[in-house]
Scaffold this motif. Structure first.
Motif, PDB file in Angstrom:
ATOM      1  N   ARG A  11       0.838  -1.211   0.000  1.00 49.43           N
ATOM      2  CA  ARG A  11       0.000   0.000   0.000  1.00 49.43           C
ATOM      3  C   ARG A  11       0.865   1.251   0.000  1.00 49.43           C
ATOM      4  N   TRP A  12       2.016   1.208   0.717  1.00 48.30           N
ATOM      5  CA  TRP A  12       2.921   2.353   0.727  1.00 48.30           C
ATOM      6  C   TRP A  12       3.579   2.515  -0.647  1.00 48.30           C
ATOM      7  N   ASP A  13       3.877   1.411  -1.309  1.00 47.66           N
ATOM      8  CA  ASP A  13       4.462   1.486  -2.659  1.00 47.66           C
ATOM      9  C   ASP A  13       3.501   2.172  -3.613  1.00 47.66           C
ATOM     10  N   ALA A  14       2.226   1.872  -3.502  1.00 50.73           N
ATOM     11  CA  ALA A  14       1.228   2.499  -4.371  1.00 50.73           C
ATOM     12  C   ALA A  14       1.172   3.997  -4.105  1.00 50.73           C
ATOM     13  N   LEU A  15       1.267   4.399  -2.859  1.00 54.33           N
ATOM     14  CA  LEU A  15       1.245   5.833  -2.523  1.00 54.33           C
ATOM     15  C   LEU A  15       2.490   6.537  -3.021  1.00 54.33           C
ATOM     16  N   ARG A  16       3.643   5.877  -2.973  1.00 50.77           N
ATOM     17  CA  ARG A  16       4.887   6.484  -3.457  1.00 50.77           C
ATOM     18  C   ARG A  16       4.818   6.733  -4.960  1.00 50.77           C
ATOM     19  N   ASN A  17       4.089   5.910  -5.699  1.00 50.28           N
ATOM     20  CA  ASN A  17       3.982   6.053  -7.153  1.00 50.28           C
ATOM     21  C   ASN A  17       3.065   7.192  -7.553  1.00 50.28           C
TER      22      ASN A  17
END
Length: 180
Positions: free
Chosen positions: A172-178
């Protein structure tokens, strides 16, 4: 409040120089503020007032002892107090508290009551944990022992590098970073 009139300093007629005052703070003084924190005491307050055209500087030197209630045993005990503090008042358009130790007053102010300042400085000098002297050494030993104990850690493996931590991140954090 009548008893607090003894702690008023008439500033209107003072000349521009250093003035010295001595106040005795006893049980009657502390009664005026209630007995929630300080039950009583016997202190001497030496107050030095430096007056200039635009500034009043109060230097407080408060020594003696106050009577407190032990947080552990609920027994009363005497706690030593030794406080040095400085408080400034400047002249301005209106009465206002500009900072913890800086006030502004109008030029036509006649007197300053320092009773609340004396009480506050004494209260600030008290420890958060009020312990009877017989418990102080025991408490210090407990604190020294507690410093060596690790209570909690969120890391499961202490030997990994920061690069390895990136692989273990929540998707979920990876999606926010993108989103950048």
């Amino acid at each position: 409040m009548k008893k607090l009139k003894d702690y008023e300093i008439g500033i209107a007629k003072l000349s521009n120089r250093t003035h010295k005052y001595e106040f005795t703070l006893n049980d009657d003084f502390f009664e005026e503020f209630g007995k929630e924190i300080i039950l009583g005491g016997k202190l001497k307050a030496d107050v030095e007032l430096d007056k200039t055209e635009s500034l009043l500087t109060f230097h407080f030197d408060i020594t003696g002892h106050v009577r407190l209630t032990c947080d552990r045993s609920l027994e009363e005990f005497d706690h030593p107090v030794d406080v040095q503090a400085t408080f400034r008042i400047k002249y301005g358009e209106e009465n206002a508290e500009l900072d913890d130790d800086l006030w502004q007053i109008t030029p036509n102010t006649q007197t300053i009551n320092i009773a609340q300042h004396l009480y506050d400085y004494i209260g600030l000098s008290l420890p958060m944990k009020k312990l009877h002297p017989r418990f102080v050494e025991e408490d210090e030993e407990e604190e020294a022992n507690d410093q060596d104990i690790l209570i909690y850690t969120s890391r499961t493996d202490a030997g990994t590098d920061e690069d390895d931590d990136e692989d273990d991140t929540d998707p979920r954090w990876d999606a926010l970073r993108n989103l950048n």
